[in-house]
Enzyme design. Structure first.
Site, PDB file in Angstrom:
ATOM      1  N   ASN A  47       0.824  -1.223   0.000  1.00  0.00           N
ATOM      2  CA  ASN A  47       0.000   0.000   0.000  1.00  0.00           C
ATOM      3  C   ASN A  47       0.853   1.266   0.000  1.00  0.00           C
ATOM      4  O   ASN A  47       0.367   2.342   0.325  1.00  0.00           O
ATOM      5  CB  ASN A  47      -0.901   0.013   1.237  1.00  0.00           C
ATOM      6  CG  ASN A  47      -1.841  -1.170   1.266  1.00  0.00           C
ATOM      7  OD1 ASN A  47      -2.416  -1.543   0.262  1.00  0.00           O
ATOM      8  ND2 ASN A  47      -1.997  -1.780   2.428  1.00  0.00           N
ATOM      9  N   HIS A 137     -14.241  -2.350   5.709  1.00  0.00           N
ATOM     10  CA  HIS A 137     -13.091  -3.107   6.218  1.00  0.00           C
ATOM     11  C   HIS A 137     -13.397  -3.792   7.561  1.00  0.00           C
ATOM     12  O   HIS A 137     -14.228  -3.321   8.341  1.00  0.00           O
ATOM     13  CB  HIS A 137     -11.924  -2.122   6.396  1.00  0.00           C
ATOM     14  CG  HIS A 137     -10.631  -2.769   6.733  1.00  0.00           C
ATOM     15  ND1 HIS A 137     -10.082  -2.741   7.987  1.00  0.00           N
ATOM     16  CD2 HIS A 137      -9.780  -3.478   5.963  1.00  0.00           C
ATOM     17  CE1 HIS A 137      -8.928  -3.388   7.986  1.00  0.00           C
ATOM     18  NE2 HIS A 137      -8.717  -3.846   6.759  1.00  0.00           N
ATOM     19  N   GLU A 178     -16.323   3.776   3.152  1.00  0.00           N
ATOM     20  CA  GLU A 178     -14.903   4.024   2.849  1.00  0.00           C
ATOM     21  C   GLU A 178     -14.800   4.856   1.584  1.00  0.00           C
ATOM     22  O   GLU A 178     -15.611   4.678   0.672  1.00  0.00           O
ATOM     23  CB  GLU A 178     -14.182   2.688   2.598  1.00  0.00           C
ATOM     24  CG  GLU A 178     -13.922   1.921   3.839  1.00  0.00           C
ATOM     25  CD  GLU A 178     -13.437   0.495   3.561  1.00  0.00           C
ATOM     26  OE1 GLU A 178     -12.893   0.239   2.467  1.00  0.00           O
ATOM     27  OE2 GLU A 178     -13.618  -0.344   4.446  1.00  0.00           O
ATOM     28  N   SER A 182     -11.013  -1.310  -0.111  1.00  0.00           N
ATOM     29  CA  SER A 182      -9.660  -1.871  -0.116  1.00  0.00           C
ATOM     30  C   SER A 182      -9.501  -3.095  -1.003  1.00  0.00           C
ATOM     31  O   SER A 182      -8.397  -3.394  -1.443  1.00  0.00           O
ATOM     32  CB  SER A 182      -9.228  -2.198   1.307  1.00  0.00           C
ATOM     33  OG  SER A 182     -10.140  -3.089   1.900  1.00  0.00           O
ATOM     34  N   ASP A 207     -14.015   6.405   6.188  1.00  0.00           N
ATOM     35  CA  ASP A 207     -12.644   5.889   6.306  1.00  0.00           C
ATOM     36  C   ASP A 207     -11.891   6.231   5.019  1.00  0.00           C
ATOM     37  O   ASP A 207     -12.219   5.716   3.949  1.00  0.00           O
ATOM     38  CB  ASP A 207     -12.718   4.371   6.535  1.00  0.00           C
ATOM     39  CG  ASP A 207     -11.340   3.720   6.612  1.00  0.00           C
ATOM     40  OD1 ASP A 207     -10.332   4.397   6.331  1.00  0.00           O
ATOM     41  OD2 ASP A 207     -11.272   2.532   6.947  1.00  0.00           O
ATOM     42  N   HIS A 210      -7.448   4.369   1.995  1.00  0.00           N
ATOM     43  CA  HIS A 210      -6.778   4.163   0.702  1.00  0.00           C
ATOM     44  C   HIS A 210      -6.898   5.374  -0.232  1.00  0.00           C
ATOM     45  O   HIS A 210      -6.480   5.310  -1.387  1.00  0.00           O
ATOM     46  CB  HIS A 210      -7.327   2.910   0.011  1.00  0.00           C
ATOM     47  CG  HIS A 210      -6.984   1.670   0.766  1.00  0.00           C
ATOM     48  ND1 HIS A 210      -5.764   1.046   0.664  1.00  0.00           N
ATOM     49  CD2 HIS A 210      -7.696   0.955   1.682  1.00  0.00           C
ATOM     50  CE1 HIS A 210      -5.739  -0.008   1.462  1.00  0.00           C
ATOM     51  NE2 HIS A 210      -6.895  -0.075   2.100  1.00  0.00           N
ATOM     52  N   LYS A 240      -0.370   3.565   4.803  1.00  0.00           N
ATOM     53  CA  LYS A 240      -0.545   3.275   3.376  1.00  0.00           C
ATOM     54  C   LYS A 240       0.121   4.393   2.567  1.00  0.00           C
ATOM     55  O   LYS A 240       1.334   4.460   2.504  1.00  0.00           O
ATOM     56  CB  LYS A 240      -2.029   3.070   3.087  1.00  0.00           C
ATOM     57  CG  LYS A 240      -2.599   1.990   4.022  1.00  0.00           C
ATOM     58  CD  LYS A 240      -4.037   1.701   3.810  1.00  0.00           C
ATOM     59  CE  LYS A 240      -4.644   0.929   4.962  1.00  0.00           C
ATOM     60  NZ  LYS A 240      -4.030  -0.365   5.274  1.00  0.00           N
TER      61      LYS A 240
END
Ligand SMILES: Cc1ncc(COP(=O)(O)O)c(C=O)c1O
Length: 398
Positions: A47, A137, A178, A182, A207, A210, A240
């Site tokens: 990541n 997640h 998110e 992910s 979230d 990423h 990440k």
């Protein structure tokens, strides 16, 4: 593997014998997880999107500021922040983070997992409802399991289903999702979700794990200030795109004080070590300045998406998830099959890992491809041609 087989065979005492039985069963189903050393080959699996984890200049900056820190008291944080682990450095780091993300405050956590688990478990009360995207997640799910509120999922990125769930939800409602998923690499429909939140008086928990470093102005993520009115909390993780470690929950002063009082992973765990906070403070400006790196990732994503589309159209590929940020997925149903495909790609010089069920739903096993600023178009093309050759060798196209 043979060591593990022997280990399982030799476990005769309970409870290890019971664990060995469970592991043997898992191994027989092709689901046994194992740690594996080696980032051999072209990195399509970590990541470290912007290459900051391996950036020598960042390393040097952290070393220098750590050396300058010699007169400060401790190597480790020594305790939870409520029990003597509080520091000027933690407060300054949080001030930097909240300023960058245009929020009133930020609260540091040791990991993104702890931030999500802690936030989701304490933020809502009995009689309230948390709605969450079905693909969030594991760390958010863990918090949801611990929450006293009613928790209901909505189908992944499905606005109609979200609306239905909002209509049925009781008490204050929260919507957790998110920015970049992910395992599928797609992005949340944030503007539409925010509109629904406004309509139903719900509050957003986002979230950005990423998205940080990859999406948005200066890599700030997917969130923008026009979502302020519906947002309760945002989570940024530093392991990440930032290439470091740790996380922060970003929001209002009240939220921060609430978490300091009720969020168990914050209260009952040692604070981040000073060197980790120094790394975060140095990495942020580097990440913000990395526009060329973000452009490179977009170029690679366009080439990869195009190539995967062709392979699917030609009937070779079962399916794929295009990269909307820096994650894509090549779907190869079956744990054995996806492991075999990973082995082929590894033998061709790529560091890729199979993602097997139960981490993802059975039938959607995949090779997760992470794109980085230090990858090249040539590497993406070689990946695609290796896939093509592999599928062409098979007796019949899928
Ligand atoms: C979406 C998402 N949130 C949170 C986390 C956890 O963050 P950390 O690795 O800092 O614990 C991950 C890690 O894989 C993730 O993918």
């Amino acid at each position: 593997v043979s060591n593990i087989a022997v280990m399982i065979e030799e476990a005769i005492e309970p409870p290890l014998a019971r664990m060995a039985g469970t592991l043997a069963q898992r191994a027989a189903e092709g689901k046994l997880r194992q740690l594996r050393l080696g980032s051999q080959g072209v990195d399509f699996s970590t990541n470290d999107y912007l290459g900051l984890a391996r950036d020598k200049a960042l390393h040097q900056q952290v070393l220098e500021s750590w050396a300058a820190y010699i007169d400060s008291p401790t190597n480790g944080a020594t305790a939870s922040r409520l029990l003597g682990g509080e520091s000027v450095l933690a407060e300054e780091t949080e001030a930097d983070i909240s300023r960058f993300h245009q929020a009133e405050s930020a609260l540091l956590f040791a990991t993104g997992y702890m931030a999500n688990q802690g936030l989701l478990s304490c933020v809502a009360n009995r009689g309230e409802t948390i709605l969450y995207d079905a693909y969030v997640h594991a760390s958010l799910r863990e918090g949801l399991r611990l929450s006293l509120a009613t928790t209901l999922s909505f189908h992944h990125n499905d606005l109609e289903h979200l609306r239905e769930q909002l209509a049925r939800a009781k008490g204050q409602v929260y919507v957790a999702t998110e920015s970049v998923f992910s395992m599928d690499g797609d992005t949340a429909l944030l503007a539409e979700i925010a509109t629904l939140c406004r309509e139903f008086g719900a509050k957003l928990i986002l979230d950005e794990a990423h998205a940080l470093g990859v999406l948005g102005q200066k890599g700030e993520g997917l969130w923008t200030t026009d979502l302020e009115d519906v947002t309760l909390a945002r989570v940024y993780t530093f392991g990440k795109g930032l290439g470091c470690h740790g996380a922060a929950v970003v929001g209002s002063n009240i939220l921060k004080l609430y978490l300091i009082n009720y969020c168990r992973p914050f209260i009952y765990s040692t604070a981040l070590a000073p060197v980790q906070m120094l790394a975060i403070r140095h990495a942020y400006p580097m990440m913000a300045a990395a526009d060329d790196a973000r452009t490179q990732i977009r170029t690679l994503a366009a080439a990869l998406n195009e190539g995967l589309k062709d392979l699917k159209v030609e009937g070779f590929l079962a399916d794929y998830c295009p990269a909307q940020a820096s994650i894509a997925a090549i779907i190869q149903p079956g744990n054995t099959e996806v492991r075999a495909l990973a082995a082929t790609l590894q033998a061709a010089g790529f560091d890729v890992r199979p993602v097997v069920s139960p981490t993802v739903q059975a039938g959607t096993e995949r090779i997760r491809i992470c794109l980085h600023s230090y990858n090249t178009l040539g590497e993406v093309e070689k990946l695609l041609s290796t896939l093509r050759a592999n599928y062409a060798k098979a007796t019949r196209p899928l």
